[in-house]
Design an enzyme around this catalytic site. Sequence first.
Site, PDB file in Angstrom:
ATOM      1  CD1 TRP A  87      -0.167  -1.359   3.237  1.00  0.00           C
ATOM      2  CD2 TRP A  87       0.478   0.775   3.326  1.00  0.00           C
ATOM      3  NE1 TRP A  87       0.558  -1.191   4.396  1.00  0.00           N
ATOM      4  CE2 TRP A  87       0.964   0.115   4.478  1.00  0.00           C
ATOM      5  CE3 TRP A  87       0.752   2.138   3.167  1.00  0.00           C
ATOM      6  CZ2 TRP A  87       1.706   0.769   5.458  1.00  0.00           C
ATOM      7  CZ3 TRP A  87       1.503   2.794   4.142  1.00  0.00           C
ATOM      8  CH2 TRP A  87       1.962   2.099   5.274  1.00  0.00           C
ATOM      9  CD  GLU A 130      -5.428  -5.919   3.553  1.00  0.00           C
ATOM     10  OE1 GLU A 130      -5.176  -6.472   4.640  1.00  0.00           O
ATOM     11  OE2 GLU A 130      -4.898  -6.253   2.470  1.00  0.00           O
ATOM     12  CD  GLU A 173      10.488  -4.191  -1.286  1.00  0.00           C
ATOM     13  OE1 GLU A 173      10.519  -3.090  -0.678  1.00  0.00           O
ATOM     14  OE2 GLU A 173      10.077  -4.323  -2.444  1.00  0.00           O
ATOM     15  CB  CYS A 189      10.527  -0.283   1.085  1.00  0.00           C
ATOM     16  SG  CYS A 189       8.877  -0.788   0.563  1.00  0.00           S
TER      17      CYS A 189
END
Length: 511
Positions: free
Chosen positions: A180, A207, A277, A314
Amino acid sequence: LRVLRQQKQLIQRIHNPNTFLKMRAARRLVKSSSRRTNKRCYSKSSLSIVNPATEATKKLDIEPDTPETIRQKFETASKAQVKWGDVSNLNNRKKIIANFQTVLLQDSNVAEGARLLTDDMGKPITQAANEIKGSKGRVEFFLNNFESAIKNDPVLTEGQRETEIIAREPLGVVANVSAWNYPYFVGLNVLLPALLTGNSVLYKPSEFATQTGSFLIQLLHYSGVPKDVLIPVYGHGTVGQALLQQPVDGVFFTGSVPTGKKIAQAVAGNVTKVQLELGGKDPTYVAGDLSATEVEKAAEGLADGAMYNTGQSCCSVERIYVHSKVYDRFVEEFQKQVSGFKVGDPTDKATYIGPLARKQQLSVLEDQVSDAVRKGAKVVVGGKRTNVGGKGWYFEPTVVLNVNHEMKLMRDESFGPIIGIQKVENDEEAVQLMNDTEYGLTAGVFSNSQETAKKVLSQVRAGSVYWNCCDRVSPRLPWSGRKFSGLGLTLSKEGITAFTAPKAWHFKYPS
């Protein structure tokens, strides 16, 4: 001449693997049809999202999938993959993805895509638009490099007697369980090379970014990707679990370590290829050889690297180690930079810090701050929840000093606008602390000496390393992690061949 004709015919067979693909698809369908799904509770009502800035719930015109609909989608994708993956369709695949680039970057689609992304997970609207526009580099890289990455590689030619060739075939049906925080970047890292190399894809958007995932699929379909080749799968965790019950040929996931472990365990029984990942606790070291001006530039770059996308990247910088020679100057400038970041409505183009995408992360950040303070740390900027107009899952951009590795802040992933800064006395201490983690995604060094940066970073276990930069991903370089940061890779030419299976061809011609 007879031998040369035989050689040519055999090589042509490599380029036309229709028979093999059809047999493989048939085997998958038999396996899928005979599989029994676990009985779970699956909602038949429409999905909804909660806007993290307004806390308003929106009902979506999208129904969650069930084990039965997922099975049907898998069978559809498996049948469609044979034609899509045929080598004769290569130029068509390339044309479609080139068309997608044009469609994606149309002003109206950038605006609508940014609006939906901000609505989904609270990304500031300017940053949301930048993500979409920044996808151009990825599309161009894959278009320009996928053919050379998958072309036949003759590794031995012994005159007219013997030939050895490495060929590459599509994996088949790929499942992509996406993220997301960067739905376009992370999604396209998988979707584009998977489609270009001839795979069909079952794509489950997070979601927390359902609208964005649906919009991305619509753009790809509009561009020409067949609807039976790229199929969305919608829903929460139970839907993802049901997807993994299908005999897919590869699973590509971006998300948390616990979920990644569950996925690896779920597909291990089928010996399915998996790429993960996962988390990170990315460190950066500010060396003592920087001038005052260079220290200011380092502080500016690292403040952005820690706080961009509200710290939900990330490769966000999550730990900073600063040499004692430049510590005071760096901290002063870093505080000034962070204090200047505007917290606000994510639909405002001037907003830099938006809400967190997930409400529960507020408690994680609060716990890290309280744990650090209890153990002797000092909060110099931010440190608590906040709101905009009385609503929203906001956390102040936070800077914490006097930290050490006894604190959760310096060990556990934060994934929010918070950073700990620790003073060190030399390069060796910095290396030891940078490696004192269960993660290994990225690491960086700010120094005026490339030799110093290389010496430090060569000792750090991380998939990507930076000199005088941070929070950076290039489509030309592999994106991978060490330890609990992941398994496998995306991006680069290796991230293209990751969606193929090698086949070794041994040709021995009759004398």
